[in-house]
Write a protein that holds these residues in place. Structure first.
Motif, PDB file in Angstrom:
ATOM      1  N   GLU A 299       2.698   1.603   3.318  1.00  0.00           N
ATOM      2  CA  GLU A 299       3.786   0.630   3.470  1.00  0.00           C
ATOM      3  C   GLU A 299       4.998   1.022   2.634  1.00  0.00           C
ATOM      4  O   GLU A 299       6.148   0.886   3.074  1.00  0.00           O
ATOM      5  CB  GLU A 299       3.289  -0.758   3.065  1.00  0.00           C
ATOM      6  CG  GLU A 299       2.280  -1.361   4.054  1.00  0.00           C
ATOM      7  CD  GLU A 299       1.675  -2.655   3.564  1.00  0.00           C
ATOM      8  OE1 GLU A 299       1.270  -3.484   4.406  1.00  0.00           O
ATOM      9  OE2 GLU A 299       1.599  -2.832   2.320  1.00  0.00           O
TER      10      GLU A 299
ATOM     11  N   THR B 191       0.841  -1.189   0.000  1.00  0.00           N
ATOM     12  CA  THR B 191       0.000   0.000   0.000  1.00  0.00           C
ATOM     13  C   THR B 191       0.879   1.242   0.000  1.00  0.00           C
ATOM     14  O   THR B 191       2.105   1.172   0.169  1.00  0.00           O
ATOM     15  CB  THR B 191      -0.909   0.020   1.238  1.00  0.00           C
ATOM     16  OG1 THR B 191      -0.076   0.112   2.411  1.00  0.00           O
ATOM     17  CG2 THR B 191      -1.752  -1.246   1.317  1.00  0.00           C
ATOM     18  N   TYR B 192       0.278   2.392  -0.168  1.00  0.00           N
ATOM     19  CA  TYR B 192       1.040   3.648  -0.176  1.00  0.00           C
ATOM     20  C   TYR B 192       1.756   3.859   1.155  1.00  0.00           C
ATOM     21  O   TYR B 192       2.940   4.238   1.197  1.00  0.00           O
ATOM     22  CB  TYR B 192       0.094   4.819  -0.455  1.00  0.00           C
ATOM     23  CG  TYR B 192       0.753   6.168  -0.277  1.00  0.00           C
ATOM     24  CD1 TYR B 192       1.634   6.674  -1.235  1.00  0.00           C
ATOM     25  CD2 TYR B 192       0.511   6.929   0.870  1.00  0.00           C
ATOM     26  CE1 TYR B 192       2.253   7.903  -1.052  1.00  0.00           C
ATOM     27  CE2 TYR B 192       1.120   8.158   1.059  1.00  0.00           C
ATOM     28  CZ  TYR B 192       1.980   8.644   0.093  1.00  0.00           C
ATOM     29  OH  TYR B 192       2.586   9.860   0.267  1.00  0.00           O
TER      30      TYR B 192
END
Length: 229
Positions: A203, A200-201
């Motif tokens: 992460e 994800t962004y």
């Protein structure tokens, strides 16, 4: 766009399991293509073609309702010698009911001297008579070679005396059902994918900050070592 196709490898379905590369088999393939196309276009009953192959040249005549289906012969890089198998396929397609501009000069049996088509010779090639003649010749002169060369024919009970009947049955079977058979091949298996899990962004951001901190820490250690020197 391909409207229809026919191949010699389909002929075993119609009763011809051997000799798939000769003039007679090429005729059968051309006949199969013609009947298949006309059936797809619902013109097979209107244009039956030349039901019994006599060896004579044949051109379909226009019917009252619809014109015959016209096709053009493209031989590609094949040498257009008299008696070439491609003209056997052409003859089969003509007898099958297709309208194809042509000349009889390349059919098997066309004489160079008299410039005429020998119908009897052409008929012999259509029904495998040239194969039968070779079979008889080998049986008489080289029986061992005959047993070896025509082993598949012998296994299926095909002899010089009945080979014409074999082709007649094949022609009838093609006319009875020229439709293409669906492939029975198994569907390709799905391959497992081992792609990494998509981050994800948040992460990706945390991973980048961690790598920057690691680089900065490594740079600071190098400066401390220089000061000590």
């Amino acid at each position: 766009m391909v409207l229809a196709a026919a191949y010699a490898r389909e002929l075993p379905r119609y009763g011809l399991e051997v000799g798939l590369t000769n003039y007679a088999a090429a005729y059968c393939t051309g006949l199969l293509l013609a009947r298949r196309v006309l059936k797809m276009l619902e013109m097979d009953e209107e244009y039956e073609g030349n039901v019994e192959a006599t060896g004579e040249d044949f051109s379909v005549e226009p019917a009252e309702s619809r014109r015959p289906f016209r096709a053009l012969l493209d031989v590609g890089l094949i040498r257009t010698t008299t008696g070439n198998r491609v003209f056997g396929a052409l003859k089969g397609a003509l007898d099958g009911g297709l309208d194809i501009p042509h000349s009889d000069k390349r059919f098997a049996g066309f004489g160079k001297e008299d410039k005429q088509l020998d119908v009897d010779v052409h008929r012999k090639y259509i029904y495998g008579g040239h194969v039968a003649a070779y079979m008889r010749s080998l049986m008489e002169d080289e029986p061992e070679k005959y047993q070896s060369h025509f082993s598949e024919y012998i296994k299926r009970g095909i002899e010089a005396d009945n080979i014409e009947e074999v082709y007649k049955k094949v022609h009838a079977a093609i006319r009875a059902d020229p439709t293409a058979k669906k492939s029975e091949k198994e569907a390709p298996r799905e391959h497992k994918r081992y792609n990494l899990k998509k981050l994800t962004y948040e992460e990706r951001k945390a991973s980048l900050i961690e790598r920057l901190n690691t680089l900065n820490a490594a740079g600071g250690n190098e400066e401390d070592e220089d000061d000590d020197e």
